[in-house]
Scaffold this motif. Sequence first.
Motif, short mmCIF file in Angstrom:
data_model
loop_
_atom_site.label_atom_id
_atom_site.label_comp_id
_atom_site.label_asym_id
_atom_site.label_seq_id
_atom_site.Cartn_x
_atom_site.Cartn_y
_atom_site.Cartn_z
N ILE A 7 1.10 -1.11 -0.21
CA ILE A 7 0.09 -0.05 0.11
C ILE A 7 1.11 1.07 0.06
CG2 ILE A 7 -1.96 -1.09 1.18
CD1 ILE A 7 -1.15 0.49 3.78
N ALA A 8 0.32 2.28 -0.36
CA ALA A 8 1.05 3.71 -0.27
C ALA A 8 0.83 4.62 0.73
CB ALA A 8 0.93 4.33 -1.62
N MET A 9 1.52 5.13 1.42
CA MET A 9 1.29 6.30 2.27
C MET A 9 1.85 7.47 1.89
SD MET A 9 -0.41 4.72 4.72
CE MET A 9 -0.44 5.55 6.23
N LEU A 10 1.14 8.45 1.61
CA LEU A 10 1.57 9.81 0.93
C LEU A 10 1.25 10.77 1.96
CD1 LEU A 10 -0.28 10.66 -2.64
CD2 LEU A 10 0.56 12.48 -1.00
N VAL A 55 -4.31 3.90 -0.71
CA VAL A 55 -3.60 5.00 -0.64
C VAL A 55 -4.20 5.55 0.73
CG1 VAL A 55 -2.52 7.07 -1.34
CG2 VAL A 55 -3.02 5.28 -2.96
N GLY A 56 -3.25 5.68 1.75
CA GLY A 56 -3.45 6.69 2.97
C GLY A 56 -2.90 8.01 2.79
N VAL A 85 -9.03 5.47 -1.47
CA VAL A 85 -8.07 6.62 -0.64
C VAL A 85 -8.69 6.84 0.78
CG1 VAL A 85 -8.07 9.06 -0.68
CG2 VAL A 85 -7.64 7.84 -3.06
N HIS A 86 -7.61 6.98 1.53
CA HIS A 86 -7.92 7.17 3.14
C HIS A 86 -7.29 8.80 3.40
CE1 HIS A 86 -9.83 3.07 3.36
NE2 HIS A 86 -8.83 2.80 2.49
N ALA A 106 4.23 10.68 11.43
CA ALA A 106 2.82 10.47 10.68
C ALA A 106 2.84 9.17 10.44
CB ALA A 106 3.11 11.49 9.71
N ILE A 107 3.61 8.12 10.14
CA ILE A 107 3.25 6.86 9.61
C ILE A 107 3.16 6.04 11.12
CG2 ILE A 107 4.35 4.94 8.54
CD1 ILE A 107 3.65 7.29 6.69
N TYR A 108 4.04 6.41 11.96
CA TYR A 108 3.85 5.81 13.14
C TYR A 108 2.73 5.77 13.74
CZ TYR A 108 4.41 4.85 18.47
OH TYR A 108 4.17 4.56 19.68
N GLU A 109 1.89 7.04 13.81
CA GLU A 109 0.44 7.21 14.41
C GLU A 109 -0.55 6.46 13.45
OE1 GLU A 109 -0.10 8.72 17.10
OE2 GLU A 109 1.36 9.94 17.58
#
Length: 387
Positions: A7-10, A55-56, A85-86, A106-109
Amino acid sequence: MPKKEWIAMLLAGGQGSRLGVLTRHIAKPALAFGGKYRIIDFSLSNCSHSHIDTVGILTQYKPFLLNSYIGIGSAWDLDTSDGGVHILPPFVGEQGGRWYKGTANAIYENIDFINSYEPEFVLILSGDHIYNMNYEKMLDEHKAKGADVTVSAIQVPWEEASRFGIITTDPEGRIIKFSEKPVKPDSNLASMGIYIFKWKLLKEALQKDEARPGSENDFGKNILPMLLEEGKRLFSYDFQGYWKDVGTLESYYEANMELLHEEPGLNLYDREHPVYSTIPILPPQYIGPNAKVSNCLVANGCTILGEISNSVISTGVTIAEGAKVEHSILLPYTTVLEDARVYRAITGEKAVIKPHCILGTESRSDQRKSSIAVLADRAVCGGSRHA
């Protein structure tokens, strides 16, 4: 949730302070670009073309326009029932409400969000760069090398290297040193802020970093150096295409102006890799009988009655008869009234240049020597001169 390979984290919460008044009311990824797009369109389009369906999007600063623009992701074919999308803003947790402390935080949370898809890999992206890229090719190389982390990188001019995270590699492409914005860089191979991690390894690294006193909770400053110290397998993915960090007024201006070149580095007309956007419903552009247009991008909904040259004219712009615009970027719904002049300028959305107002400085010899005049969103240029 269905299990996903990746997955992608943007990361899209940037304030964009170096862009001045252009990002006073909106996040940098929501800033208009190239006449009909917004900066975030490029990363989301890349996800779509790379067959990433989950995508987050981590928002933070002035998120309203960005959130409403993205909607459910249908413009980028990301409105799937088992992914999609989230929007992931900061939230109230055990320690109360607070902004994300850094890119890694931001990713940790949002570990719980990522865990819900049980991905093998996580792609970390920035929402404020201009580029076309197939992330699947990067993932293929990540797998082939048995990498723990792959960092997409590009060669930059030596004089600009200190602006970036700089990578030093061995002959096999394995990263042996990572320096965040070094004063004296020993390489000009710059991180693009695009990372592929094994999720299990990334989760452990985020938890360790969060527990470290004094950490800035940043990928470039903390996570990558920590993993290098631990001897993890970090590799560089050397990207050969067009990529632009538009984090300053100068780079944002240059990236738009490059679209006017006879052979621009960024091809917006590539039918195999189109850039998708949430397109407003507008009538066709109208070029009046006395208008003069030379080397311009003119988007839908524009009415051009005056003279424009070497400029990017965004959706819904009106330029009255007798007005002149040169070497400028007019963001959506700007109005330039009768006999006004706009030279080497960027106008914010819904800005107004009143009759006879002069915005910017005309330069006959070398347009690059004059500074860039900037007008904020909804601002009015109404005196004899406004720069």
